[in-house]
Every structure is written in C-alpha cells, then in structure tokens.
Design a protein around this motif. Sequence first.
Motif, PDB file in Angstrom:
ATOM      1  N   MET A 195      -6.759 -22.224 -10.200  1.00  0.00           N
ATOM      2  CA  MET A 195      -5.851 -21.859  -9.110  1.00  0.00           C
ATOM      3  C   MET A 195      -5.925 -20.371  -8.811  1.00  0.00           C
ATOM      4  SD  MET A 195      -2.433 -23.974 -10.199  1.00  0.00           S
ATOM      5  CE  MET A 195      -2.242 -25.722  -9.818  1.00  0.00           C
ATOM      6  N   MET A 196      -5.779 -20.019  -7.523  1.00  0.00           N
ATOM      7  CA  MET A 196      -5.735 -18.622  -7.122  1.00  0.00           C
ATOM      8  C   MET A 196      -4.596 -18.419  -6.129  1.00  0.00           C
ATOM      9  SD  MET A 196      -6.698 -15.500  -7.288  1.00  0.00           S
ATOM     10  CE  MET A 196      -8.366 -15.243  -7.949  1.00  0.00           C
ATOM     11  N   HIS A 197      -3.671 -17.550  -6.486  1.00  0.00           N
ATOM     12  CA  HIS A 197      -2.532 -17.235  -5.632  1.00  0.00           C
ATOM     13  C   HIS A 197      -2.970 -16.401  -4.435  1.00  0.00           C
ATOM     14  CE1 HIS A 197      -2.612 -13.061  -6.997  1.00  0.00           C
ATOM     15  NE2 HIS A 197      -2.746 -13.510  -8.236  1.00  0.00           N
ATOM     16  N   GLY A 198      -2.030 -16.102  -3.564  1.00  0.00           N
ATOM     17  CA  GLY A 198      -2.310 -15.300  -2.386  1.00  0.00           C
ATOM     18  C   GLY A 198      -1.998 -13.830  -2.596  1.00  0.00           C
ATOM     19  N   TRP A 199      -2.053 -13.078  -1.495  1.00  0.00           N
ATOM     20  CA  TRP A 199      -1.807 -11.638  -1.526  1.00  0.00           C
ATOM     21  C   TRP A 199      -0.401 -11.355  -2.048  1.00  0.00           C
ATOM     22  CZ3 TRP A 199      -4.372  -7.370  -1.624  1.00  0.00           C
ATOM     23  CH2 TRP A 199      -3.758  -6.161  -1.305  1.00  0.00           C
ATOM     24  N   GLN A 200      -0.310 -10.501  -3.063  1.00  0.00           N
ATOM     25  CA  GLN A 200       0.944 -10.112  -3.695  1.00  0.00           C
ATOM     26  C   GLN A 200       1.656 -11.313  -4.311  1.00  0.00           C
ATOM     27  OE1 GLN A 200       1.997  -6.025  -1.230  1.00  0.00           O
ATOM     28  NE2 GLN A 200       3.084  -7.889  -0.641  1.00  0.00           N
ATOM     29  N   MET A 248      -3.481  -1.882   3.565  1.00  0.00           N
ATOM     30  CA  MET A 248      -3.754  -3.318   3.520  1.00  0.00           C
ATOM     31  C   MET A 248      -4.225  -3.785   2.147  1.00  0.00           C
ATOM     32  SD  MET A 248      -6.383  -5.502   5.910  1.00  0.00           S
ATOM     33  CE  MET A 248      -6.282  -7.280   5.976  1.00  0.00           C
ATOM     34  N   MET A 249      -4.921  -2.940   1.419  1.00  0.00           N
ATOM     35  CA  MET A 249      -5.596  -3.378   0.196  1.00  0.00           C
ATOM     36  C   MET A 249      -4.898  -2.977  -1.097  1.00  0.00           C
ATOM     37  SD  MET A 249      -9.639  -2.936   1.137  1.00  0.00           S
ATOM     38  CE  MET A 249     -10.334  -3.787   2.558  1.00  0.00           C
ATOM     39  N   ARG A 250      -3.716  -2.377  -1.011  1.00  0.00           N
ATOM     40  CA  ARG A 250      -3.007  -1.972  -2.221  1.00  0.00           C
ATOM     41  C   ARG A 250      -1.746  -2.814  -2.371  1.00  0.00           C
ATOM     42  NH1 ARG A 250      -3.878   4.651  -2.511  1.00  0.00           N
ATOM     43  NH2 ARG A 250      -6.156   4.517  -2.756  1.00  0.00           N
ATOM     44  N   PRO A 251      -1.813  -3.850  -3.194  1.00  0.00           N
ATOM     45  CA  PRO A 251      -0.681  -4.785  -3.277  1.00  0.00           C
ATOM     46  C   PRO A 251       0.496  -4.211  -4.061  1.00  0.00           C
ATOM     47  CG  PRO A 251      -2.361  -5.366  -4.881  1.00  0.00           C
ATOM     48  CD  PRO A 251      -2.935  -4.247  -4.049  1.00  0.00           C
ATOM     49  N   GLN A 252       1.665  -4.722  -3.748  1.00  0.00           N
ATOM     50  CA  GLN A 252       2.862  -4.453  -4.527  1.00  0.00           C
ATOM     51  C   GLN A 252       3.077  -5.592  -5.510  1.00  0.00           C
ATOM     52  OE1 GLN A 252       6.138  -3.905  -1.822  1.00  0.00           O
ATOM     53  NE2 GLN A 252       5.265  -2.063  -0.889  1.00  0.00           N
ATOM     54  N   GLN A 253       3.659  -5.284  -6.653  1.00  0.00           N
ATOM     55  CA  GLN A 253       3.935  -6.295  -7.666  1.00  0.00           C
ATOM     56  C   GLN A 253       5.321  -6.878  -7.432  1.00  0.00           C
ATOM     57  OE1 GLN A 253       1.751  -7.306  -9.836  1.00  0.00           O
ATOM     58  NE2 GLN A 253       0.258  -5.662 -10.033  1.00  0.00           N
ATOM     59  N   HIS A 254       5.442  -8.188  -7.550  1.00  0.00           N
ATOM     60  CA  HIS A 254       6.718  -8.869  -7.387  1.00  0.00           C
ATOM     61  C   HIS A 254       6.984  -9.727  -8.624  1.00  0.00           C
ATOM     62  CE1 HIS A 254       7.120  -7.611  -3.204  1.00  0.00           C
ATOM     63  NE2 HIS A 254       5.845  -7.963  -3.019  1.00  0.00           N
ATOM     64  N   ALA A 255       8.149  -9.576  -9.213  1.00  0.00           N
ATOM     65  CA  ALA A 255       8.497 -10.320 -10.421  1.00  0.00           C
ATOM     66  C   ALA A 255       8.686 -11.800 -10.103  1.00  0.00           C
ATOM     67  CB  ALA A 255       9.775  -9.752 -11.026  1.00  0.00           C
ATOM     68  N   PRO A 256       8.416 -12.680 -11.065  1.00  0.00           N
ATOM     69  CA  PRO A 256       8.650 -14.114 -10.848  1.00  0.00           C
ATOM     70  C   PRO A 256      10.116 -14.388 -10.535  1.00  0.00           C
ATOM     71  CG  PRO A 256       7.335 -13.755 -12.820  1.00  0.00           C
ATOM     72  CD  PRO A 256       7.827 -12.412 -12.388  1.00  0.00           C
ATOM     73  N   HIS A 272     -14.330  -1.445  11.324  1.00  0.00           N
ATOM     74  CA  HIS A 272     -15.531  -0.835  10.752  1.00  0.00           C
ATOM     75  C   HIS A 272     -15.256  -0.269   9.357  1.00  0.00           C
ATOM     76  CE1 HIS A 272     -17.995  -1.340  14.272  1.00  0.00           C
ATOM     77  NE2 HIS A 272     -17.156  -0.674  15.045  1.00  0.00           N
ATOM     78  N   VAL A 273     -14.111   0.357   9.178  1.00  0.00           N
ATOM     79  CA  VAL A 273     -13.748   0.941   7.884  1.00  0.00           C
ATOM     80  C   VAL A 273     -13.630  -0.153   6.821  1.00  0.00           C
ATOM     81  CG1 VAL A 273     -11.858   2.053   6.618  1.00  0.00           C
ATOM     82  CG2 VAL A 273     -12.665   3.031   8.770  1.00  0.00           C
ATOM     83  N   VAL A 274     -12.996  -1.261   7.168  1.00  0.00           N
ATOM     84  CA  VAL A 274     -12.846  -2.369   6.214  1.00  0.00           C
ATOM     85  C   VAL A 274     -14.208  -2.944   5.846  1.00  0.00           C
ATOM     86  CG1 VAL A 274     -11.971  -4.712   5.901  1.00  0.00           C
ATOM     87  CG2 VAL A 274     -10.492  -2.950   6.880  1.00  0.00           C
ATOM     88  N   ASP A 275     -15.041  -3.200   6.847  1.00  0.00           N
ATOM     89  CA  ASP A 275     -16.370  -3.755   6.576  1.00  0.00           C
ATOM     90  C   ASP A 275     -17.177  -2.825   5.659  1.00  0.00           C
ATOM     91  OD1 ASP A 275     -15.813  -5.925   8.152  1.00  0.00           O
ATOM     92  OD2 ASP A 275     -17.111  -5.359   9.811  1.00  0.00           O
ATOM     93  N   ARG A 276     -17.124  -1.531   5.944  1.00  0.00           N
ATOM     94  CA  ARG A 276     -17.886  -0.572   5.151  1.00  0.00           C
ATOM     95  C   ARG A 276     -17.342  -0.469   3.724  1.00  0.00           C
ATOM     96  NH1 ARG A 276     -17.677   3.131   8.573  1.00  0.00           N
ATOM     97  NH2 ARG A 276     -15.968   4.389   7.732  1.00  0.00           N
ATOM     98  N   HIS A 277     -16.041  -0.471   3.577  1.00  0.00           N
ATOM     99  CA  HIS A 277     -15.425  -0.346   2.247  1.00  0.00           C
ATOM    100  C   HIS A 277     -15.723  -1.568   1.385  1.00  0.00           C
ATOM    101  CE1 HIS A 277     -12.482   1.186  -0.668  1.00  0.00           C
ATOM    102  NE2 HIS A 277     -12.086  -0.067  -0.795  1.00  0.00           N
ATOM    103  N   VAL A 278     -15.619  -2.731   1.960  1.00  0.00           N
ATOM    104  CA  VAL A 278     -15.841  -3.974   1.214  1.00  0.00           C
ATOM    105  C   VAL A 278     -17.325  -4.211   0.968  1.00  0.00           C
ATOM    106  CG1 VAL A 278     -15.584  -6.486   1.312  1.00  0.00           C
ATOM    107  CG2 VAL A 278     -13.693  -5.004   2.023  1.00  0.00           C
ATOM    108  N   GLY A 279     -18.144  -3.824   1.932  1.00  0.00           N
ATOM    109  CA  GLY A 279     -19.578  -4.027   1.807  1.00  0.00           C
ATOM    110  C   GLY A 279     -20.058  -5.356   2.345  1.00  0.00           C
TER     111      GLY A 279
END
Length: 275
Positions: A72-77, A30-38, A190-197
């Motif tokens: 401005m802030m884009h979304g996931w990936q 879930m937390m490792r994005p892929q790069q996409h060219a414009p 639980h894993v996500v909550d713990r990892h993010v803090g």
Amino acid sequence: MNGLNTLRATNQVLGNLVPQFTARLARRLMMRPQQHAPRAWELPALRSAEQITFRFGLSGLRWGHSGPVVLMMHGWQGRPTQFAAMVPALVAAGRQVIALEGPAHGRSPGSEAHVFAFAEALLEASAELRSVESVIGHSMGGSAALCAIEQGMQVERAVVIGSPAALRRVLHRFATTIGLPEPAERAFHHVVDRHVGIPAEQLDIARFGSLRDLPGMVVHDRDDDSVPFREGELLAEGWSSSRLLATQGLGHQRVLGDPGVVAAVAQFLTQQRAN
C-alpha cells in the motif's frame, strides 16, 4: 483561507515580475510535505502493526506475517494508517499487508517528495519483498503505483483510489490554486520537470501500455474536492482492464474507510486466485 488569499495575491505580483523566481518557490512549496499525526480511529491499527525498515531506509507498517503481500502507498501528506479499515479483511483472507511511508513522510528519509519518488519507493520495496501480489494506492500513491508498474513492478492486480490520470493536470491545478499567473505557471512546469528529471507527460494513463491486461479497480468519489471525479473516469477509460467504482458523498479521504469500498476492494483482491 486568509493565508491562501495572501499567497495568491503575492504570486500574482511576483509571478509577472519575476516568473522564474516565483516558479522555484512554488516548486519547493509543492514538494515539501507537512507531517500530520494519526487520528484517533487510526490508533488501534498503529498499535497492532509492526514497524519495518527496508535496506535503503524506507519505512512502513506490516500486519500479518505470512501469505502474499498487499503493498500500500498513501497519498501526499498521508499515512499508512489511513488504510486501517482495509487491513482486517485482507489479513483474514491470508494476506500480509505492508503499507509504506513515502519519502519525506513519517520515518522515511528525505525532505522533499513527488510522485516519481513515491514510485521509486514502491519499486525498491517490491524488489526487497517476496510475493507481492497486489498494490493499493491512494491519491498520489495511486499514481505512483501505476508509474511503478509501468517501470517494471510485478503485481497481479492493482487498486487506485482518488488518483489523477495525468500529472500535467495536477501541476496546472496546483498552479491555479496558488494563483500563479501565466508566465509563472509556464516557468513552474519547466522547473518541476527539470528538478524531477522526468517530464510530467510521462505520467499519463494514455501512455501506460503495461496496464493493458492488468486487472484493476479505480475507486473515485463524485464529491472529491482534491482530485476531480473526471480524473477517475479518465483513468478507467485509459485502463481497459479496470473497472470504475464510483461513490458519492465521501470526498477524498473518507472513501478509504467506507464499508462498501472496503468490502469491494477486499473482494476484488482476494478472489483473484479463483479466476
């Protein structure tokens, strides 16, 4: 689709046998994005932009060199140039537009990202910039913008486009999509909550008292297949000083370039000094 079906089948088996292990794999996925060219339509905006780097390594694109800043802030990936259609009207109205590349996206550092990391990026950038007047966020970037405002980012107006109202439901939809059985999904939260803090419940529009008097616009398409339209309705309901702009047939991405949406967002952001 075959790859997704294989992932679901694998998760169904592993998720019941070794739920913690499966949850950790899901968190990394879930937390490792892929790069996409414009895409081709984004290239003119990319060529006309100035690449900038903030002091902590965060990168972004800038159009215009004077006037109040629209951040401005884009979304996931996603990419800054996905806002290309909105830039000309804002620059013509005397704004300086700065679109960030989120952590682990584009030239910004990192290999993992999540909504709270995006919020931290917005806080860092706004602290370094002067005259940040407003913020626009798409999808996860919209949630991050609201989170940053709740944590102290000062803006006069905010626009969120295709964004969820609560992170816990985002995690549930992801778990469902990849086929996590109930024991693995419980472990995944639980894993996500713990990892993010930070517990996912902290990102819920119902908890964001700082938005009470902040003028806002919530844009959401009824045919959004990434973030259900109901999320936009819940955002607008929980953000009493916002208004909902509902569109049809644009989905999650094309809404960013729709002329009607662009005009409405530009008018909302640039009329504020007259109010």
